[in-house]
Design an enzyme around this catalytic site. Sequence first.
Site, mmCIF file in Angstrom:
data_model
loop_
_atom_site.group_PDB
_atom_site.id
_atom_site.type_symbol
_atom_site.label_atom_id
_atom_site.label_comp_id
_atom_site.label_asym_id
_atom_site.label_seq_id
_atom_site.Cartn_x
_atom_site.Cartn_y
_atom_site.Cartn_z
ATOM 1 N N GLY A 1 73.275 -20.970 43.889
ATOM 2 C CA GLY A 1 72.888 -19.607 44.231
ATOM 3 C C GLY A 1 71.438 -19.415 44.622
ATOM 4 O O GLY A 1 70.874 -18.359 44.361
ATOM 5 N N HIS B 1 60.110 -18.361 37.293
ATOM 6 C CA HIS B 1 59.478 -17.130 37.790
ATOM 7 C C HIS B 1 59.293 -16.094 36.690
ATOM 8 O O HIS B 1 59.166 -14.907 36.966
ATOM 9 C CB HIS B 1 60.306 -16.542 38.949
ATOM 10 C CG HIS B 1 60.244 -17.390 40.194
ATOM 11 N ND1 HIS B 1 61.046 -17.187 41.295
ATOM 12 C CD2 HIS B 1 59.456 -18.447 40.515
ATOM 13 C CE1 HIS B 1 60.763 -18.092 42.231
ATOM 14 N NE2 HIS B 1 59.808 -18.873 41.779
ATOM 15 N N VAL C 1 64.838 -14.112 36.764
ATOM 16 C CA VAL C 1 64.001 -13.522 35.710
ATOM 17 C C VAL C 1 64.844 -12.692 34.744
ATOM 18 O O VAL C 1 64.308 -12.070 33.836
ATOM 19 C CB VAL C 1 62.877 -12.640 36.319
ATOM 20 C CG1 VAL C 1 61.949 -13.463 37.188
ATOM 21 C CG2 VAL C 1 63.455 -11.451 37.113
HETATM 22 P P1 OAD Z 1 67.886 -15.523 47.641
HETATM 23 O O1 OAD Z 1 68.252 -14.094 47.724
HETATM 24 O O2 OAD Z 1 66.835 -16.018 48.567
HETATM 25 O O3 OAD Z 1 69.182 -16.420 47.864
HETATM 26 C C1 OAD Z 1 70.370 -16.161 47.169
HETATM 27 C C2 OAD Z 1 71.390 -17.215 47.547
HETATM 28 O O4 OAD Z 1 72.537 -17.005 46.738
HETATM 29 C C3 OAD Z 1 71.842 -17.181 49.001
HETATM 30 O O5 OAD Z 1 71.745 -18.479 49.545
HETATM 31 C C4 OAD Z 1 73.305 -16.703 48.921
HETATM 32 O O6 OAD Z 1 74.121 -17.309 49.908
HETATM 33 C C5 OAD Z 1 73.685 -17.203 47.534
HETATM 34 N N1 OAD Z 1 74.773 -16.448 46.907
HETATM 35 C C6 OAD Z 1 75.109 -15.145 47.079
HETATM 36 N N2 OAD Z 1 76.139 -14.819 46.301
HETATM 37 C C7 OAD Z 1 76.470 -15.927 45.601
HETATM 38 C C8 OAD Z 1 77.449 -16.232 44.616
HETATM 39 N N3 OAD Z 1 78.314 -15.303 44.198
HETATM 40 N N4 OAD Z 1 77.485 -17.499 44.112
HETATM 41 C C9 OAD Z 1 76.613 -18.439 44.544
HETATM 42 N N5 OAD Z 1 75.664 -18.206 45.465
HETATM 43 C C10 OAD Z 1 75.584 -16.971 45.993
HETATM 44 O O7 OAD Z 1 67.515 -15.817 46.104
HETATM 45 P P2 OAD Z 1 66.641 -16.995 45.499
HETATM 46 O O8 OAD Z 1 66.792 -18.244 46.267
HETATM 47 O O9 OAD Z 1 66.927 -17.033 44.038
HETATM 48 O O10 OAD Z 1 60.933 -14.601 43.686
HETATM 49 O O11 OAD Z 1 65.199 -16.393 45.709
HETATM 50 C C11 OAD Z 1 64.100 -17.067 45.205
HETATM 51 C C12 OAD Z 1 62.997 -16.124 44.907
HETATM 52 O O12 OAD Z 1 62.751 -15.245 45.996
HETATM 53 C C13 OAD Z 1 63.245 -15.163 43.760
HETATM 54 O O13 OAD Z 1 63.088 -15.744 42.486
HETATM 55 C C14 OAD Z 1 62.235 -14.083 44.004
HETATM 56 C C15 OAD Z 1 62.416 -13.911 45.495
HETATM 57 O O14 OAD Z 1 61.315 -13.464 46.206
HETATM 58 C C16 OAD Z 1 59.916 -13.772 43.385
HETATM 59 O O15 OAD Z 1 60.060 -12.564 43.286
HETATM 60 C C17 OAD Z 1 58.628 -14.475 43.147
#
Ligand code: OAD
Length: 254
Positions: free
Chosen positions: A192, A121, A105
């Site tokens: 990510g 989102h 976001v």
């Molecule tokens: P998550 O926090 O669930 O996952 C983040 C991912 O990024 C993990 O798999 C990490 O291993 C990876 N990661 C961390 N550092 C990284 C880097 N430097 N490069 C690449 N990858 C890296 O986040 P999302 O999957 O985006 O929604 O979460 C999805 C949704 O959950 C969000 O949009 C939010 C949250 O609840 C709402 O608020 C509705």
Amino acid sequence: MPSTPTIDSAARALAVSQRLLVLSGAGLSAESGIPTFREAQTGLWAQFSPQDLATPEAFAANPERVWAWYRWRRTLIARGGVNAGHRAIAALERHMDVVIATQNVDGLQSTAGSRDVSELHGNIWIDRCSECGDERRQAVAEADEQAPIPTCQSCGAGMRPGVVWFGEMLPMAALERARAELDRCDCVLVVGTSNQVYPAAALVEMAVDGPTPVIEVNPQATAVSPCVDVHIAEAASMALPALVDRLDAMRTAR
Ligand code: OAD
């Protein structure tokens, strides 16, 4: 970062692609200093309760608390800015059409110069009226957590952050666009995301089940990692610029 076998494999898949769909999540912005959600210790949901901050019920019960949290996050985003991963995704447009569907976001992918970003989102810089739905885009700047709740210029009701909360529908146009792109694109880059939040995670699952090559950039393995064509187990800000460099080198060599 020197070229590695996984970077080379991913670059070869991208080199023969004309249209790329990028599915991105919080990890892409992690190196801007913006916390992810689900990582142990540092993830937002390890420190805060989504029930208290990211549901319509939480906002109805305590809008001041919810606004303070979103304004704190606005400050982190304004301070962090774009990183090398966002810039590399924008740079891929030199090589192919790039369509992005992001769960983030923060608006940083557009700031980096990407022209086609669907925000699944919503966008934290938009204030949306809780009553009439009128929207006002705020300038990217550090925010005062204690400022009063903004009111709608059209109807005077209280505004809410323009993001999708748990229990809410995603913006239909953004979701439909991402689904349609799955059929049009000839390569998918997943960056990510932990692939745990639906329906965004279903896009990744559909990509993996389909015929199009899927590249995943994530230092950790996710549930889809064993099924993707290439898993680059590196941070986005390292892997993506290396991928662009490799593609640039392939083009020069042609
Ligand atoms: P998550 O926090 O669930 O996952 C983040 C991912 O990024 C993990 O798999 C990490 O291993 C990876 N990661 C961390 N550092 C990284 C880097 N430097 N490069 C690449 N990858 C890296 O986040 P999302 O999957 O985006 O929604 O979460 C999805 C949704 O959950 C969000 O949009 C939010 C949250 O609840 C709402 O608020 C509705």
